[in-house]
Motif scaffolding. Sequence first.
Motif, PDB file in Angstrom:
ATOM      1  N   ARG A  35       0.869  -1.186   0.000  1.00  0.00           N
ATOM      2  CA  ARG A  35       0.000   0.000   0.000  1.00  0.00           C
ATOM      3  C   ARG A  35       0.899   1.226   0.000  1.00  0.00           C
ATOM      4  O   ARG A  35       2.054   1.156   0.392  1.00  0.00           O
ATOM      5  N   ASP A  37      -5.285  -2.131  14.572  1.00  0.00           N
ATOM      6  CA  ASP A  37      -3.997  -2.401  13.931  1.00  0.00           C
ATOM      7  C   ASP A  37      -4.102  -2.581  12.414  1.00  0.00           C
ATOM      8  O   ASP A  37      -3.151  -3.013  11.781  1.00  0.00           O
ATOM      9  N   GLY A  38      -5.244  -2.288  11.850  1.00  0.00           N
ATOM     10  CA  GLY A  38      -5.460  -2.468  10.413  1.00  0.00           C
ATOM     11  C   GLY A  38      -6.584  -3.440  10.167  1.00  0.00           C
ATOM     12  O   GLY A  38      -7.197  -3.979  11.095  1.00  0.00           O
TER      13      GLY A  38
END
Length: 177
Positions: A134, A165-166
């Motif tokens: 990304r 955390d994503g």
Amino acid sequence: MRCFFALSPPQQVRAEIDRLAASLDRQGRGHGYGQRYGRRIPAANYHLTLHFLGDVTESQLDCYRVAASGLHTSGFILGLDSTGFFRGAGIGWIGPETCPDDLRQLHEQLGVQLSACGHRHEPRSYLPHVSLFRRCQVALKPAQPFLIGWQVKDFSLFESVPTRDGVIYRELCNYPL
């Protein structure tokens, strides 16, 4: 909930993809650019999207589950041998140089099944890929040619779950081919 249908690589293939991503990451850092290829996607999140559904209700999800179970096709071998870069989205990826007929047929047949639930195909042509980075700023350039062979035996319905955390992808259903 945000959902999608995808191929999920088996552990051995996931490890090969991750080794390639690590090699690209080291190579990118070696040019004095910092994270030249951007932020690596965790290996647990590697997948090849068949159809992105977006935000769905429970009743839509039930319809999609049933629709996907009506698909009857065979497994196939997928070769990942090419890199790509979505400049606007900042995604660096790998995928097949040419989309194999078996994968295209799986994508199309699943799309037909899902259309009974109101799902609409994306207008752009299907470009199968596994995202590796990304915030990618430049095209991925591996030091050497590569070929990662993947025996595709199934596909899955996933939920995209945002966390502190994503994002993590939780498998909701699996469909053997």
